[in-house]
Scaffold this motif. Structure first.
Motif, mmCIF file in Angstrom:
data_model
loop_
_atom_site.group_PDB
_atom_site.id
_atom_site.type_symbol
_atom_site.label_atom_id
_atom_site.label_comp_id
_atom_site.label_asym_id
_atom_site.label_seq_id
_atom_site.Cartn_x
_atom_site.Cartn_y
_atom_site.Cartn_z
ATOM 1 N N LEU A 31 0.798 -1.135 0.085
ATOM 2 C CA LEU A 31 -0.098 -0.057 0.014
ATOM 3 C C LEU A 31 1.050 1.152 -0.064
ATOM 4 N N VAL A 32 0.774 1.954 -0.941
ATOM 5 C CA VAL A 32 1.371 3.402 -1.100
ATOM 6 C C VAL A 32 0.549 4.438 -1.186
ATOM 7 N N THR A 33 1.249 5.615 -0.706
ATOM 8 C CA THR A 33 0.497 7.163 -0.510
ATOM 9 C C THR A 33 0.472 7.318 -2.000
ATOM 10 N N GLY A 34 -0.263 8.634 -2.258
ATOM 11 C CA GLY A 34 -0.453 9.090 -3.537
ATOM 12 C C GLY A 34 1.160 9.901 -3.567
ATOM 13 N N ASP A 35 1.781 10.237 -2.776
ATOM 14 C CA ASP A 35 3.420 10.758 -2.751
ATOM 15 C C ASP A 35 4.308 9.758 -2.975
ATOM 16 N N GLY A 36 4.011 8.285 -2.821
ATOM 17 C CA GLY A 36 4.993 7.388 -3.097
ATOM 18 C C GLY A 36 5.402 6.642 -1.923
ATOM 19 N N THR A 37 5.039 7.133 -0.723
ATOM 20 C CA THR A 37 5.603 6.352 0.512
ATOM 21 C C THR A 37 4.837 5.099 0.745
ATOM 22 N N VAL A 38 5.680 4.054 1.156
ATOM 23 C CA VAL A 38 5.126 2.792 1.353
ATOM 24 C C VAL A 38 4.559 3.105 2.625
ATOM 25 N N LEU A 39 3.186 2.468 2.871
ATOM 26 C CA LEU A 39 2.707 2.577 4.069
ATOM 27 C C LEU A 39 2.460 1.194 4.911
ATOM 28 N N ALA A 40 2.455 0.279 4.067
ATOM 29 C CA ALA A 40 2.104 -1.274 4.693
ATOM 30 C C ALA A 40 2.120 -2.087 3.777
ATOM 31 N N GLU A 41 2.797 -3.375 4.147
ATOM 32 C CA GLU A 41 2.688 -4.235 3.024
ATOM 33 C C GLU A 41 2.446 -5.786 3.734
ATOM 34 N N ASP A 42 2.161 -6.656 2.873
ATOM 35 C CA ASP A 42 1.755 -7.809 3.675
ATOM 36 C C ASP A 42 1.941 -9.095 2.445
ATOM 37 N N HIS A 43 1.517 -10.315 2.869
ATOM 38 C CA HIS A 43 1.705 -11.187 1.991
ATOM 39 C C HIS A 43 0.439 -12.549 2.459
ATOM 40 N N ASN A 44 0.120 -13.418 1.695
ATOM 41 C CA ASN A 44 -0.644 -14.389 1.971
ATOM 42 C C ASN A 44 -0.175 -14.970 3.364
ATOM 43 N N ARG A 45 -1.672 -15.160 3.934
ATOM 44 C CA ARG A 45 -1.584 -15.981 5.567
ATOM 45 C C ARG A 45 -2.678 -16.700 5.336
ATOM 46 N N VAL A 46 -2.894 -17.539 4.494
ATOM 47 C CA VAL A 46 -4.374 -18.573 4.453
ATOM 48 C C VAL A 46 -3.643 -19.845 4.718
ATOM 49 N N ALA A 47 -2.435 -20.295 5.061
ATOM 50 C CA ALA A 47 -2.090 -21.676 5.301
ATOM 51 C C ALA A 47 -2.631 -22.106 6.658
ATOM 52 N N GLY A 48 -2.903 -21.176 7.474
ATOM 53 C CA GLY A 48 -3.430 -21.455 8.812
ATOM 54 C C GLY A 48 -4.987 -21.829 8.491
ATOM 55 N N GLY A 49 -5.521 -21.686 7.724
ATOM 56 C CA GLY A 49 -7.132 -22.223 7.496
ATOM 57 C C GLY A 49 -8.043 -21.101 7.263
ATOM 58 N N ASP A 50 -7.678 -19.980 7.308
ATOM 59 C CA ASP A 50 -8.538 -18.669 7.170
ATOM 60 C C ASP A 50 -8.194 -18.127 5.791
ATOM 61 N N ARG A 51 -9.006 -18.641 4.789
ATOM 62 C CA ARG A 51 -8.887 -18.392 3.530
ATOM 63 C C ARG A 51 -9.050 -17.152 2.854
#
Length: 164
Positions: A31-51
């Protein structure tokens, strides 16, 4: 799609690889702001069973809790694979701006078909059918081979290749 977009997409692919290396499905988002700053990032976490633990969905929740409506509209979500219908709906409901993806739902669906992977329980709709007001760019020709290789490691095999 410009060099800034490609830089953020490359980070998404790195996150997807991290997910795969940790035993999850290979999807990553930033997730990046309008001025290009990265605010947050993530990857899939479905292996625990919550699809529902897709990175795009998590970033939409984060944005709703931490950004004003104006900031959300100006933000861009970069992702290794086009949003699924659940994530596209969350993106639109939260009021996030542009989506840029490395590979499309159509590409993933075709590859899964090549590898004999059964269809999932949700129709593989493109973002525009779920959230028609969201600006979308993708896929990225530059990253197609790399992302397909990650998907192949996770979901498929070449014709005639044995499963280990």
């Amino acid at each position: 799609m410009d060099e800034t977009d490609l830089r953020h997409l490359r980070r998404c692919v790195e996150l997807a690889e991290q997910a795969l290396d940790s035993g999850d499905e290979p999807f990553g988002s930033v997730l990046v702001t309008g001025d290009g700053t990265v605010l947050a990032e993530d990857h899939n976490r479905v292996a625990g069973g919550d699809r529902t633990r897709h990175p795009e969905f998590e970033l939409a929740r984060w944005a709703a809790a931490n950004l004003s409506p104006h900031e959300r509209r100006a933000a861009t979500v970069y992702t290794s694979g086009e949003h699924c219908p659940m994530c596209a709906a969350a993106h639109a409901w939260v009021g996030l701006g542009r989506i840029v993806y490395a590979t499309s739902t159509a590409q993933l669906t075709a590859w899964l078909g090549e590898w004999g992977v059964p269809a999932g329980p949700v129709a593989p709709l493109p973002i525009g059918q779920v959230a028609p007001g969201v600006p979308v760019e993708g896929p990225s020709v530059e990253l197609e081979v790399q992302v397909k290789q990650l998907y192949r490691r996770a979901f498929g095999r070449a014709p005639g290749e044995s499963v280990r």
